[in-house]
Design an enzyme around this catalytic site. Structure first.
Site, PDB file in Angstrom:
ATOM      1  N   HIS A  11      18.387 -33.497   8.748  1.00 55.71           N
ATOM      2  CA  HIS A  11      19.702 -33.337   7.877  1.00 55.71           C
ATOM      3  C   HIS A  11      20.593 -32.037   8.640  1.00 55.71           C
ATOM      4  O   HIS A  11      21.792 -32.512   8.566  1.00 55.71           O
ATOM      5  CB  HIS A  11      19.375 -32.966   6.231  1.00 55.71           C
ATOM      6  CG  HIS A  11      20.711 -33.161   5.567  1.00 55.71           C
ATOM      7  ND1 HIS A  11      21.259 -32.041   5.509  1.00 55.71           N
ATOM      8  CD2 HIS A  11      21.297 -34.129   4.787  1.00 55.71           C
ATOM      9  CE1 HIS A  11      22.513 -32.418   4.577  1.00 55.71           C
ATOM     10  NE2 HIS A  11      22.274 -33.710   4.416  1.00 55.71           N
ATOM     11  N   HIS A  77      21.316 -41.078   2.977  1.00 56.00           N
ATOM     12  CA  HIS A  77      21.624 -40.649   4.265  1.00 56.00           C
ATOM     13  C   HIS A  77      20.859 -41.734   5.099  1.00 56.00           C
ATOM     14  O   HIS A  77      21.680 -42.370   6.155  1.00 56.00           O
ATOM     15  CB  HIS A  77      21.279 -39.470   4.724  1.00 56.00           C
ATOM     16  CG  HIS A  77      22.086 -38.420   4.139  1.00 56.00           C
ATOM     17  ND1 HIS A  77      23.457 -38.451   4.383  1.00 56.00           N
ATOM     18  CD2 HIS A  77      21.789 -37.232   3.576  1.00 56.00           C
ATOM     19  CE1 HIS A  77      24.013 -37.275   3.661  1.00 56.00           C
ATOM     20  NE2 HIS A  77      22.750 -36.513   3.346  1.00 56.00           N
TER      21      HIS A  77
END
Length: 124
Positions: A11, A77
């Site tokens: 991330h 995501h």
């Protein structure tokens, strides 16, 4: 056989130390498999971003890129953002093959390793 690279995809965070575990995984893989190409890339906040990392590998002649999400589970995501990024790369580089693996935290061996560590906390 196509020239293959693995991108460990995390991330990212504003704190640069956050990425240390991923850097250690990347270094370990490079040490254990020096004939393999392994890179680390991020979704946001840190460099390189996935697109830049993939394009750099493509420029070096890699034809197959495996993206391994260094996430505990498949959330927004991985369901939305990353497929869009990979679709964009596929359109820009139709000669290349991009593969998105499952979140590493969903692998049974990783689940068992986390559970084993948790048991060491309660078992002393």
């Amino acid at each position: 056989m196509p020239k293959t690279a693995l991108i460990l995809f995390a991330h990212g965070a504003r704190d640069p130390d956050w990425a240390d575990p991923m850097r250690r995984v990347c270094a370990f893989l490079r040490e254990q498999a020096p004939h393999r190409r392994v890179e680390l890339a991020f979704l946001e906040f840190m460099k390189p971003e996935l697109r830049d990392c993939a394009e750099s590998l493509l420029a070096e002649g890699f034809e197959r890129i495996i993206v391994l999400p260094m996430f505990i589970a498949r959330g927004g995501h991985l369901k939305r953002d990353v497929p869009l990024l990979l679709d964009e790369l596929r359109r820009s580089h139709p000669q290349a093959h991009f593969e998105l693996d499952a979140a590493i935290g969903e692998a049974e061996s990783v689940v068992q390793a986390m559970a084993g560590y948790a048991l060491t906390l309660v078992d002393g």
